[in-house]
Design a protein around this motif. Structure first.
Motif, PDB file in Angstrom:
ATOM      1  N   ASN A  93      -5.746  24.078  -1.070  1.00  0.00           N
ATOM      2  CA  ASN A  93      -6.434  24.288   0.202  1.00  0.00           C
ATOM      3  C   ASN A  93      -6.283  23.061   1.087  1.00  0.00           C
ATOM      4  O   ASN A  93      -5.853  22.003   0.648  1.00  0.00           O
ATOM      5  CB  ASN A  93      -7.910  24.651  -0.007  1.00  0.00           C
ATOM      6  N   ALA A  94      -6.639  23.202   2.347  1.00  0.00           N
ATOM      7  CA  ALA A  94      -6.429  22.144   3.333  1.00  0.00           C
ATOM      8  C   ALA A  94      -7.220  20.877   3.024  1.00  0.00           C
ATOM      9  O   ALA A  94      -6.776  19.770   3.329  1.00  0.00           O
ATOM     10  CB  ALA A  94      -6.783  22.656   4.722  1.00  0.00           C
ATOM     11  N   ASP A  95      -8.397  21.003   2.408  1.00  0.00           N
ATOM     12  CA  ASP A  95      -9.220  19.835   2.109  1.00  0.00           C
ATOM     13  C   ASP A  95      -8.563  18.907   1.091  1.00  0.00           C
ATOM     14  O   ASP A  95      -8.826  17.715   1.071  1.00  0.00           O
ATOM     15  CB  ASP A  95     -10.594  20.259   1.574  1.00  0.00           C
ATOM     16  N   PHE A 133       0.846  -1.184   0.000  1.00  0.00           N
ATOM     17  CA  PHE A 133       0.000   0.000   0.000  1.00  0.00           C
ATOM     18  C   PHE A 133       0.886   1.239   0.000  1.00  0.00           C
ATOM     19  O   PHE A 133       1.839   1.318   0.768  1.00  0.00           O
ATOM     20  CB  PHE A 133      -0.910   0.024   1.228  1.00  0.00           C
ATOM     21  N   VAL A 134       0.567   2.178  -0.854  1.00  0.00           N
ATOM     22  CA  VAL A 134       1.256   3.463  -0.872  1.00  0.00           C
ATOM     23  C   VAL A 134       0.202   4.560  -0.723  1.00  0.00           C
ATOM     24  O   VAL A 134      -0.950   4.397  -1.118  1.00  0.00           O
ATOM     25  CB  VAL A 134       2.073   3.669  -2.172  1.00  0.00           C
ATOM     26  N   CYS A 135       0.608   5.670  -0.127  1.00  0.00           N
ATOM     27  CA  CYS A 135      -0.289   6.813   0.054  1.00  0.00           C
ATOM     28  C   CYS A 135      -0.409   7.605  -1.237  1.00  0.00           C
ATOM     29  O   CYS A 135       0.576   7.791  -1.944  1.00  0.00           O
ATOM     30  CB  CYS A 135       0.242   7.747   1.133  1.00  0.00           C
ATOM     31  N   LEU A 136      -1.596   8.054  -1.525  1.00  0.00           N
ATOM     32  CA  LEU A 136      -1.831   8.970  -2.632  1.00  0.00           C
ATOM     33  C   LEU A 136      -1.972  10.366  -2.036  1.00  0.00           C
ATOM     34  O   LEU A 136      -2.836  10.589  -1.183  1.00  0.00           O
ATOM     35  CB  LEU A 136      -3.100   8.598  -3.400  1.00  0.00           C
ATOM     36  N   GLU A 137      -1.102  11.273  -2.452  1.00  0.00           N
ATOM     37  CA  GLU A 137      -1.123  12.630  -1.924  1.00  0.00           C
ATOM     38  C   GLU A 137      -1.216  13.629  -3.055  1.00  0.00           C
ATOM     39  O   GLU A 137      -0.777  13.359  -4.166  1.00  0.00           O
ATOM     40  CB  GLU A 137       0.121  12.896  -1.080  1.00  0.00           C
ATOM     41  N   ASN A 138      -1.791  14.779  -2.759  1.00  0.00           N
ATOM     42  CA  ASN A 138      -1.934  15.843  -3.734  1.00  0.00           C
ATOM     43  C   ASN A 138      -0.854  16.887  -3.468  1.00  0.00           C
ATOM     44  O   ASN A 138      -0.976  17.695  -2.550  1.00  0.00           O
ATOM     45  CB  ASN A 138      -3.332  16.463  -3.651  1.00  0.00           C
ATOM     46  N   ASP A 139       0.212  16.863  -4.262  1.00  0.00           N
ATOM     47  CA  ASP A 139       1.310  17.811  -4.086  1.00  0.00           C
ATOM     48  C   ASP A 139       0.960  19.207  -4.575  1.00  0.00           C
ATOM     49  O   ASP A 139       1.654  20.167  -4.265  1.00  0.00           O
ATOM     50  CB  ASP A 139       2.560  17.336  -4.840  1.00  0.00           C
ATOM     51  N   GLU A 140      -0.101  19.325  -5.352  1.00  0.00           N
ATOM     52  CA  GLU A 140      -0.475  20.619  -5.917  1.00  0.00           C
ATOM     53  C   GLU A 140      -1.714  21.200  -5.229  1.00  0.00           C
ATOM     54  O   GLU A 140      -2.404  22.044  -5.798  1.00  0.00           O
ATOM     55  CB  GLU A 140      -0.708  20.473  -7.417  1.00  0.00           C
ATOM     56  N   GLY A 178      -2.520  16.584   1.923  1.00  0.00           N
ATOM     57  CA  GLY A 178      -2.323  15.375   2.727  1.00  0.00           C
ATOM     58  C   GLY A 178      -2.742  14.127   1.983  1.00  0.00           C
ATOM     59  O   GLY A 178      -2.922  14.116   0.771  1.00  0.00           O
ATOM     60  N   THR A 179      -2.918  13.058   2.722  1.00  0.00           N
ATOM     61  CA  THR A 179      -3.258  11.764   2.137  1.00  0.00           C
ATOM     62  C   THR A 179      -4.673  11.787   1.586  1.00  0.00           C
ATOM     63  O   THR A 179      -5.619  12.126   2.284  1.00  0.00           O
ATOM     64  CB  THR A 179      -3.117  10.649   3.185  1.00  0.00           C
ATOM     65  N   GLN A 180      -4.798  11.414   0.328  1.00  0.00           N
ATOM     66  CA  GLN A 180      -6.101  11.401  -0.347  1.00  0.00           C
ATOM     67  C   GLN A 180      -6.643   9.982  -0.499  1.00  0.00           C
ATOM     68  O   GLN A 180      -7.790   9.784  -0.845  1.00  0.00           O
ATOM     69  CB  GLN A 180      -5.985  12.050  -1.725  1.00  0.00           C
ATOM     70  N   GLY A 181      -5.796   8.990  -0.270  1.00  0.00           N
ATOM     71  CA  GLY A 181      -6.226   7.605  -0.395  1.00  0.00           C
ATOM     72  C   GLY A 181      -5.017   6.686  -0.421  1.00  0.00           C
ATOM     73  O   GLY A 181      -3.884   7.116  -0.192  1.00  0.00           O
ATOM     74  N   PHE A 182      -5.274   5.425  -0.705  1.00  0.00           N
ATOM     75  CA  PHE A 182      -4.209   4.426  -0.742  1.00  0.00           C
ATOM     76  C   PHE A 182      -4.348   3.590  -2.003  1.00  0.00           C
ATOM     77  O   PHE A 182      -5.452   3.388  -2.507  1.00  0.00           O
ATOM     78  CB  PHE A 182      -4.278   3.514   0.494  1.00  0.00           C
TER      79      PHE A 182
END
Length: 104
Positions: free
Chosen positions: A29-31, A19-26, A34-38
């Motif tokens: 806003n705060a929502d 499992f790897v984290c899916l993050e939004n680097d771009e 961070g981690t968006q899913g796996f």
């Protein structure tokens, strides 16, 4: 190259069914930060003369199913808050395959 180096240095030169984290680097806003899913994936990095490990996926899935039935699993390491919002997101994946690459 750092990602490939870290994968190549692992046993069998692979990150297998992990499992790897899916993050939004771009995120703007705060929502959206961070981690968006796996995502569970397998990536291997092989070089000249390396042998690719062949896995018996059916046998491994059966063993994983037994672990789940017994109430334990490696995926229990992923703990999400009970109120994790469900939001439709799109994941764009580009897969490149290179065969017979000549390196000078």
């Amino acid at each position: 190259a750092d990602v490939l180096d870290s994968i190549y240095s692992r046993p069998d030169h692979e990150l297998y069914r992990s499992f790897v984290c899916l993050e939004n680097d771009e995120a703007t806003n705060a929502d959206e930060s961070g981690t968006q899913g796996f995502l569970k994936l397998t990536v291997s990095a092989t070089g000249p003369g390396d042998k690719v490990k062949v896995h018996n996926l059916e046998k491994e899935k059966a063993a994983e199913k037994k672990l789940l039935a017994d109430g334990s699993s490696e995926s229990q390491a992923l703990v999400l808050p009970a109120m994790t919002p469900v939001v439709l997101r799109f994941l764009v994946v580009k897969i490149h395959s290179v065969d017979n690459l000549l390196v000078p």
